[in-house]
Design an enzyme around this catalytic site. Structure first.
Site, mmCIF file in Angstrom:
data_model
loop_
_atom_site.group_PDB
_atom_site.id
_atom_site.type_symbol
_atom_site.label_atom_id
_atom_site.label_comp_id
_atom_site.label_asym_id
_atom_site.label_seq_id
_atom_site.Cartn_x
_atom_site.Cartn_y
_atom_site.Cartn_z
ATOM 1 N N LYS A 76 0.697 -1.331 0.271
ATOM 2 C CA LYS A 76 -0.369 0.201 0.058
ATOM 3 C C LYS A 76 0.611 1.570 0.152
ATOM 4 O O LYS A 76 0.539 2.274 -0.408
ATOM 5 C CB LYS A 76 -0.945 0.221 1.534
ATOM 6 C CG LYS A 76 -1.861 -1.280 1.109
ATOM 7 C CD LYS A 76 -2.852 -0.852 0.070
ATOM 8 C CE LYS A 76 -4.453 -2.359 0.459
ATOM 9 N NZ LYS A 76 -4.046 -3.755 0.699
HETATM 10 C C1 PLP Z 1 -4.467 -3.974 -0.333
HETATM 11 C C2 PLP Z 1 -3.596 -6.226 0.023
HETATM 12 C C3 PLP Z 1 -4.038 -6.787 -1.378
HETATM 13 C C4 PLP Z 1 -4.756 -6.854 -2.409
HETATM 14 O O1 PLP Z 1 -4.349 -5.786 -2.996
HETATM 15 P P1 PLP Z 1 -5.827 -5.562 -3.803
HETATM 16 O O2 PLP Z 1 -5.213 -4.583 -4.901
HETATM 17 O O3 PLP Z 1 -6.861 -5.101 -2.641
HETATM 18 O O4 PLP Z 1 -6.159 -6.485 -4.472
HETATM 19 C C5 PLP Z 1 -2.508 -7.869 -1.181
HETATM 20 N N1 PLP Z 1 -1.812 -8.170 0.320
HETATM 21 C C6 PLP Z 1 -1.480 -7.336 1.035
HETATM 22 C C7 PLP Z 1 -0.314 -7.580 2.102
HETATM 23 C C8 PLP Z 1 -2.634 -5.922 0.831
HETATM 24 O O5 PLP Z 1 -1.923 -5.405 2.000
#
Ligand code: PLP
Length: 484
Positions: free
Chosen positions: A116
């Site tokens: 993120k």
């Molecule tokens: C948010 C997240 C995901 C998934 O990403 P999306 O864009 O929601 O599909 C996968 N792994 C981690 C650690 C995340 O924080």
């Protein structure tokens, strides 16, 4: 100049700045560019020697007109955004020894240790840049399954143009993730622990959508969101696919497969768009855990919400992958009226079966898999024991998906995206390794430091969240105004 439209077709075109500052489009849809820019193999070849930031500059320049952000300003925004990352390469690729031609893309070297950080480092700085230029303030509200919240809080902290409200489902995230949000000293960050969310983070998304729909409130508090509904994140996330490709492909044009642990589909939506723009990805694997909504979509053409399972890969415990609509929009000829009809059918019935033609149009070039909890743990253990490399639970979901589908993958190499640092999930690592003594790789100094600080948060029950938030946000907004 590239304009932005809504996936559900109900808005006039807006410019990039408006799309970013609004978050949601005016008709409740998601913003999309009116057309996708493209690049050629020759162009890719010229980008081969670029570092992550310079590559990001090239790709973002395809979306952002220099009359909106000058080239030098964009460069500076990117440089500042990624300065707090631990590795100079920003997102290194690590070859696995026990799996031939398999690479782990390490997306967790940002300050809050998850992927993120990649989208939000840039997006939050960008929002701040626009607001400073306009001399305005905004409240951003995000819901989190544990990683968006910390990243938003970190990058918003101390920015005078922003109030950041981060809502998290108390029972669904780890203590380490909670402390990343609650131990920041800055007064413009408001973590909200929400108890009794039966559907985890999805419940919070719904409340945010309601706050948005409240037009007077939205206007008064200048509400926006940096959840992956915001185009800025999806746009930024196209870059790591291109970067990963350039790191591992021997010849430009060689198909490379990519495996992505997926929840709301923001990350893979970006991947799919990068391929539409010209990136030679062979197969994308949608890797789910037991919350297999995307797996149902890609294997059966069925968009259906089911009860939530608790899993070791909690960041992808998502029931409604809203960014799938954004990707689908591009696969069905950018026809917003179709998307609008499907969404309303899904809302009405909770169950949407796509027609064969639509199913074919979006699943081309995708495979999917749903990993069990046991597979996730045993993959972490096995890779750690065979090559002393510690995956996080989400990276493990990707690796097991790649392994199970290996026969159907025919790219020259495969990249598995590892989306978080294992230090965010110590209990899972302990269970996987069947040991309470964690290896050094399962620690991170920022996590240890956060354990020693005071926590500050709002706490609220889900049953009256909307009301409580309206009051709390309003009074803080007025208070900050008085102080200005
Ligand atoms: C948010 C997240 C995901 C998934 O990403 P999306 O864009 O929601 O599909 C996968 N792994 C981690 C650690 C995340 O924080």
């Amino acid at each position: 100049m590239l304009q932005y439209l809504s996936t559900t077709g109900g808005t006039e075109p807006v410019d990039f700045e408006t799309a970013i500052l609004d978050g949601f489009a005016g008709d409740g849809g998601l913003y999309v560019p009116e057309r996708l820019p493209t690049f050629s193999l020759e162009q890719l070849d010229q980008w081969r020697s670029l570092g992550y930031i310079d590559l990001a500059f090239e790709i973002l320049s395809l979306f952002i007109d220099s009359s909106v952000i000058k080239a030098a300003e964009l460069k500076q925004l990117l440089t500042e955004a990624y300065a707090p990352f631990e590795k100079e390469s920003v997102i290194p690729l690590h070859p696995l020894r026990s799996r031939k031609n398999t690479y782990i893309m390490e997306l967790f070297y940002g300050p809050t240790l998850s992927f993120k950080d990649i989208g939000l480092a840039f997006l939050v700085n960008l929002v701040d840049f626009f607001l400073q230029r306009k001399k305005e303030r905004l409240s951003i509200v995000v819901a989190t399954t544990g990683d968006t919240g910390p990243a938003t809080a970190y990058f918003a902290a101390g920015k005078s143009s922003l109030d950041a409200w981060v809502l998290y489902p108390q029972e669904f995230i780890t203590e380490e993730q909670e402390r990343q949000m609650t131990t920041l000293p800055h007064s413009n960050v408001y973590p909200v622990a929400v108890s009794n969310c039966p559907d985890g983070g999805d419940d919070l998304d719904l409340v945010i959508a309601k706050l948005y729909a409240n037009k007077t409130f939205k206007k008064k508090l200048k509400l926006s969101s940096v959840n992956s509904i915001n185009w800025g994140r999806v746009m930024m996330q196209t870059v790591h696919y291109v970067y990963g490709y350039l790191q591992v492909a021997d010849q430009m044009g060689d198909p490379i497969d990519m495996v992505v642990p997926s929840g709301a589909f923001g990350n893979l939506c970006a991947g799919g768009l990068a391929r539409n723009m010209g990136l030679p990805v062979g197969t994308f694997v949608v890797a789910n855990n037991q919350n297999a909504c995307l797996h149902r979509i890609f294997s059966q053409g069925l968009f259906k919400k089911e009860a939530i399972f608790e899993t070791p890969s909690s960041a992808i415990d998502i029931l409604i992958p809203y960014n799938f609509w954004r990707f689908l929009y591009f696969q069905v000829g950018m026809d917003g009226s179709k998307i609008k009809r499907w969404i309303s059918e899904f809302k009405r019935t909770g169950n949407l079966q796509f027609d064969q033609e639509t199913f074919e149009s979006y699943k081309k070039g995708f495979l999917s898999y749903s990993a069990t909890n046991e597979q996730t743990l045993s993959t972490i253990r096995e890779i750690y024991q065979t090559e002393n490399y510690l995956l996080d639970p989400h990276g493990a979901v990707a690796v097991i998906a790649a392994e199970t589908l290996a026969e159907s993958l025919n790219g020259k190499k495969v990249i598995c995206l590892n989306t978080a640092h294992p230090a965010k999930f110590p209990d899972v690592i302990a269970a996987a390794l069947a040991s309470s003594i964690l290896p050094e790789a399962a620690n991170h100094r920022s996590i240890v430091e956060a354990q020693k600080r005071c926590q500050k948060k709002y706490a609220c029950d889900h049953s009256h969240l909307e009301e409580a938030l309206l009051t709390a946000m309003e009074s803080n907004w007025d208070l900050n105004k008085v102080n200005e």
